[in-house]
Design an enzyme around this catalytic site. Structure first.
Site, PDB file in Angstrom:
ATOM      1  N   LYS A  41       0.842  -1.205   0.000  1.00 49.90           N
ATOM      2  CA  LYS A  41       0.000   0.000   0.000  1.00 49.90           C
ATOM      3  C   LYS A  41       0.873   1.249   0.000  1.00 49.90           C
ATOM      4  CE  LYS A  41      -3.769  -2.318   2.470  1.00 49.90           C
ATOM      5  NZ  LYS A  41      -4.385  -2.580   3.801  1.00 49.90           N
ATOM      6  N   GLN A  97      -3.845  -1.135   9.876  1.00 48.02           N
ATOM      7  CA  GLN A  97      -3.857  -2.454   9.227  1.00 48.02           C
ATOM      8  C   GLN A  97      -4.540  -3.484  10.124  1.00 48.02           C
ATOM      9  OE1 GLN A  97      -2.888  -3.223   6.055  1.00 48.02           O
ATOM     10  NE2 GLN A  97      -3.718  -5.268   6.490  1.00 48.02           N
ATOM     11  N   ASP A 130      -9.928   3.936   5.092  1.00 50.34           N
ATOM     12  CA  ASP A 130     -10.613   2.677   4.778  1.00 50.34           C
ATOM     13  C   ASP A 130     -12.125   2.818   4.816  1.00 50.34           C
ATOM     14  OD1 ASP A 130      -8.723   0.589   4.213  1.00 50.34           O
ATOM     15  OD2 ASP A 130      -7.999   0.782   6.265  1.00 50.34           O
TER      16      ASP A 130
END
Ligand code: NDP
Length: 281
Positions: free
Chosen positions: A54, A98, A121
């Site tokens: 990422k 994460q 997210d």
């Protein structure tokens, strides 16, 4: 019939090029360079790989990134304190926590701690609520990537019969809402669903987000359907999806796996980082 491939790698490359142009335009207009802060707790090798990929995608398009690590023994309060610090840092435009977090850490409490505009997210209850109300602010990356892949291949969603297998908060549920917002008629299936094959056979758009190797077989698929394979499973040391490769003989469109949803998810994360920076400017 052999299904046409919904090439996630190619679409993701196009999105990354668009984001690079967006970053350049933002800087030219006097805005600040977008910055993605990645929070990683513990030393799970798969999570380390995901964060590395990422960050690499972000840096390729001119987005700064930084790594913020805590040991596997970290407490909920320690993770929240780290996130609060990143909320307060003006150079940070987006925060990625994460998952999964170690079991002793309350993941929900950590997600709620992220400042919603920096929630790259789209997992924060504020962003999930906006999506449920049909007025999304930050879109979750995997569902947004799937819609983008359909759109870029001119696959119509409006009025179509969609079946989503899986109801997690990160894939199945938000994807069902996105499809509903785009006027599909949506059925969400899960482990208590009765006669799943018959429901799947009704789908013009079928999404498998289950996490079971080759779970969806060709006899579950309506001829000509669009099939999206989200699953990531290990089989004999390689990564495979939830959809049996023989489905390619029945479906009209199919995501390769790997090379379908995964690259789109990462591209949408990078795009969300740019959008967060643009909103601040
Ligand atoms: P979860 O484990 O959180 O959810 C799995 C869902 O599948 C649950 O809703 C579960 O039902 C349902 N399910 C389990 N067994 C069955 C069954 N026999 N029949 C019907 N439904 C069933 O997984 P995620 O949503 O997080 O992820 C799904 C898959 O997608 C995983 O393989 C994951 O690795 C992958 N993934 C891939 C991404 C990418 O970018 N490519 C991103 C995110 C995930 P119930 O709710 O009843 O338990």
């Amino acid at each position: 019939m052999t299904a046409q491939l919904l090439d996630g790698k190619a679409a993701a490359a196009a999105i990354l090029a668009e984001v690079a142009a967006g970053v350049a335009a933002l800087l030219a207009a006097g805005g600040r360079r977008p910055h993605l802060a990645a929070v990683l707790v513990g030393d799970d090798p798969a999570s380390q790989t995901y964060v590395r990929m990422k960050r690499r995608n972000a840096e390729e398009v001119g987005i700064e990134s930084s790594d913020h690590r805590l040991p596997a023994s970290a407490t909920t309060d320690e993770v929240k304190e780290l996130v609060r610090g990143l909320n307060a840092e003006s150079r940070v435009s987006a925060i990625l926590v994460q998952m999964p977090l170690p079991p002793q850490v309350d993941a929900g409490a950590v997600i709620e701690c992220v400042d919603p505009p920096k929630d790259v997210d789209g997992f924060h209850p504020y962003n999930a609520g906006r999506l449920a109300l049909g007025d999304p602010a930050v879109l979750p990356c995997t569902p947004a990537g799937i819609l983008e892949l359909l759109d870029r291949n001119q696959i119509p969603v409006d009025g179509r019969r969609a079946v989503v297998v899986g109801r997690s908060n990160i894939v199945g549920k938000p994807l069902a809402l996105l499809l509903l917002n785009r006027h599909a008629t949506v059925t969400v299936c899960h482990s208590h669903t009765r006669d799943l094959p018959a429901l799947c056979r009704e789908a013009e758009i079928l999404v498998a987000a289950v996490g079971k190797t080759f779970y969806i077989g060709p006899d579950w698929v309506r001829p000509g359907a669009t099939v999206i394979d989200v699953g990531v499973n290990r089989l004999d040391g390689r990564l495979v999806g939830d959809v049996d490769p023989a489905v390619a003989q029945v479906a009209g469109w199919l995501t390769p796996n790997p090379g379908g949803v995964g690259p789109m998810t990462r591209a949408m994360l990078v795009r969300n980082t740019l959008l967060a920076a643009e909103r601040r400017s």
